[in-house]
Design an enzyme around this catalytic site. Sequence first.
Site, PDB file in Angstrom:
ATOM      1  N   HIS A  45       3.139  46.848 -20.729  1.00  0.00           N
ATOM      2  CA  HIS A  45       2.119  46.028 -21.406  1.00  0.00           C
ATOM      3  C   HIS A  45       1.394  46.844 -22.476  1.00  0.00           C
ATOM      4  CE1 HIS A  45      -1.266  48.060 -19.461  1.00  0.00           C
ATOM      5  NE2 HIS A  45      -0.562  48.028 -18.338  1.00  0.00           N
ATOM      6  N   GLY A  46       0.832  46.154 -23.455  1.00  0.00           N
ATOM      7  CA  GLY A  46       0.062  46.814 -24.506  1.00  0.00           C
ATOM      8  C   GLY A  46      -1.266  47.351 -24.001  1.00  0.00           C
ATOM      9  N   GLN A  47      -1.926  48.109 -24.857  1.00  0.00           N
ATOM     10  CA  GLN A  47      -3.213  48.701 -24.479  1.00  0.00           C
ATOM     11  C   GLN A  47      -4.205  47.615 -24.071  1.00  0.00           C
ATOM     12  OE1 GLN A  47      -6.258  49.796 -27.313  1.00  0.00           O
ATOM     13  NE2 GLN A  47      -6.185  51.924 -26.629  1.00  0.00           N
ATOM     14  N   VAL A  72      -8.342  46.709 -22.468  1.00  0.00           N
ATOM     15  CA  VAL A  72      -9.731  47.163 -22.557  1.00  0.00           C
ATOM     16  C   VAL A  72      -9.963  48.332 -21.598  1.00  0.00           C
ATOM     17  CG1 VAL A  72     -12.135  46.507 -22.159  1.00  0.00           C
ATOM     18  CG2 VAL A  72     -10.579  44.914 -23.313  1.00  0.00           C
ATOM     19  N   GLU A 111       1.983  46.345 -10.951  1.00  0.00           N
ATOM     20  CA  GLU A 111       1.581  47.740 -10.873  1.00  0.00           C
ATOM     21  C   GLU A 111       1.266  48.144  -9.433  1.00  0.00           C
ATOM     22  OE1 GLU A 111       1.977  50.557 -11.744  1.00  0.00           O
ATOM     23  OE2 GLU A 111       0.796  50.887 -13.567  1.00  0.00           O
TER      24      GLU A 111
END
Length: 204
Positions: free
Chosen positions: A10-12, A14, A90
């Site tokens: 997944h992208g960065q 928060v 995860e």
Amino acid sequence: MSKSIFLVRHGQTVFNAQQRLQGHCNSDLTDLGQQQATTIGLSLKNKLANKRQWTIYSSPLGRAMQTAAIVAEQIGIDASEIVPDARLQEFCLGEWEQAYIPDIKATQPRLCEQRDWYLMAPNAESYYAVKDRIEDFLADVSVPENVIVVSHGLTGAVFRGVYVGMTYNEVFSQDLPQDAYFLLANDKISRIQCDVQSVATVAV
């Protein structure tokens, strides 16, 4: 193994940007995270000879599903066709979920010496539990031959490790990129770098 798998983190998020641990909890993609997902999606679009031959599987956690939807849009696959699969989620990081990494390391400085320090969290999911679910996914005959898998940093490292038979130490010596993805095919792993501004993220 006969499957061809594109493995995407997944992208960065928060929390990544804030150096906070996520595990099974979630935070949304940042603007950079959305850009990373878009860039990876465009790269994949250029690599797929026939998008209809590919199915997107994703961890059901929000940040992965958000990434998968962006990737699907770039490729031209309807987001409703994404298959959520809990085997791809995860590690649960137990009592450290939502904690700030600098705070953890300040109280336990020796953690910095261990590449697998995440797993030291009280009540964290074990390496072998995650390894088992990845092995189950790879052996699952209902999973198509050509899949795009959207997962996470640590689980993605275990996924690559299971695929080529890495040792435990080799698994946790890998990097966890958000500006690159991997092709797993013919028992080999190829890294595909994307032209996105590099960002240092250690949180998963």
